[in-house]
Design an enzyme around this catalytic site. Structure first.
Site, short mmCIF file in Angstrom:
data_model
loop_
_atom_site.label_atom_id
_atom_site.label_comp_id
_atom_site.label_asym_id
_atom_site.label_seq_id
_atom_site.Cartn_x
_atom_site.Cartn_y
_atom_site.Cartn_z
N GLY A 79 0.85 -1.18 0.00
CA GLY A 79 0.00 0.00 0.00
C GLY A 79 0.88 1.23 0.00
N GLN A 135 3.51 10.03 1.31
CA GLN A 135 4.80 9.37 1.03
C GLN A 135 5.40 9.83 -0.30
OE1 GLN A 135 3.16 5.23 2.08
NE2 GLN A 135 5.33 5.09 2.59
N CYS A 149 7.75 -0.58 5.53
CA CYS A 149 7.20 0.66 4.99
C CYS A 149 8.17 1.19 3.94
CB CYS A 149 7.04 1.69 6.12
SG CYS A 149 6.36 3.26 5.57
N LEU A 150 7.63 1.65 2.82
CA LEU A 150 8.50 2.19 1.76
C LEU A 150 9.27 3.41 2.25
CD1 LEU A 150 6.11 1.88 -1.33
CD2 LEU A 150 7.86 0.28 -0.52
N HIS A 205 -2.11 0.86 8.82
CA HIS A 205 -0.77 1.39 8.54
C HIS A 205 -0.84 2.59 7.59
CE1 HIS A 205 3.67 0.83 7.55
NE2 HIS A 205 3.24 1.61 6.57
N GLU A 206 -1.63 2.45 6.52
CA GLU A 206 -1.69 3.53 5.53
C GLU A 206 -2.40 4.76 6.09
OE1 GLU A 206 0.27 3.22 3.21
OE2 GLU A 206 0.50 1.06 3.21
N HIS A 247 -0.28 7.07 8.09
CA HIS A 247 0.54 8.03 7.33
C HIS A 247 -0.17 9.38 7.19
CE1 HIS A 247 4.08 5.81 6.01
NE2 HIS A 247 3.34 4.80 5.63
NI NI Z 1 4.16 2.91 5.17
#
Ligand code: NI
Length: 178
Positions: free
Chosen positions: A46, A51, A98-99, A140-141, A144
């Site tokens: 995701g 991000q 996480c990216l 999680h998303e 952000h």
């Molecule tokens: Ni993340």
């Protein structure tokens, strides 16, 4: 277009994002295309708009990912202005990545059963219940959008691992707790 992903330490990742008020615009459509391209290129499960440095309340999830095999059970979703409701007290742990935190995984405890709601790209309502990995990705998303990265959810800094030190097979097996 694949965009650079902001990394932990960049102040913009710690800000709260604002709600989307205009739907079916060229800007929103471009943002969502860029998010898909970037998430697929980086093999994420995701991604959230901040991000890629856009502080709007937009998340996407559910692309096929070799880093997260069980993501295949999750519907591909664009979720705008999301809200989450925890449906019971049960929680579970999982080694999240996480990216924006490349090379690391952390054992994060989260509610295992939630409802979420929001809007799609056309402004139509989405309402679902989710458990297991699906529930985790959404939480999680959405974190952000409030400037929260998974390391901020760790009960203990000892739960942060270099990705190479986590047994990925055991980790994926452990994810099927629902
Ligand atoms: Ni993340």
């Amino acid at each position: 277009m694949i965009k650079p992903v902001l990394r932990m330490g960049n102040p913009r990742l710690y800000q709260s994002s604002v709600e989307v008020t205009n739907f079916e615009t060229e800007e929103l459509s471009q943002l969502i295309d860029d998010m898909w391209d970037t998430m697929m290129a980086q093999k994420g499960a995701g991604i959230a708009a901040p991000q890629i440095d856009v502080l709007l309340r937009v998340v996407i999830f559910g692309a096929p990912s070799s880093r997260y095999p069980h993501v295949k059970d999750i519907p591909q979703t664009i979720l705008i202005n999301p809200k989450i409701h925890v449906l019971d007290e049960n929680t579970e742990e999982y080694f999240e990545g996480c990216l924006s935190v490349p090379g690391f995984r952390g054992l994060v405890r989260r509610p295992s059963y939630i409802a979420y709601e929001g809007l799609d790209q056309q402004g139509r309502r989405i309402e679902r219940e989710a458990s297991g990995f699906h529930a985790r990705v959404v939480q999680h998303e959405v974190d952000h959008l409030d400037g929260i990265l998974f390391p901020m959810r760790l009960a203990n800094v000892n739960l942060l691992y270099c990705e190479s030190e986590v047994d990925l097979a055991a980790m994926h097996k452990a994810a099927f707790m629902d």
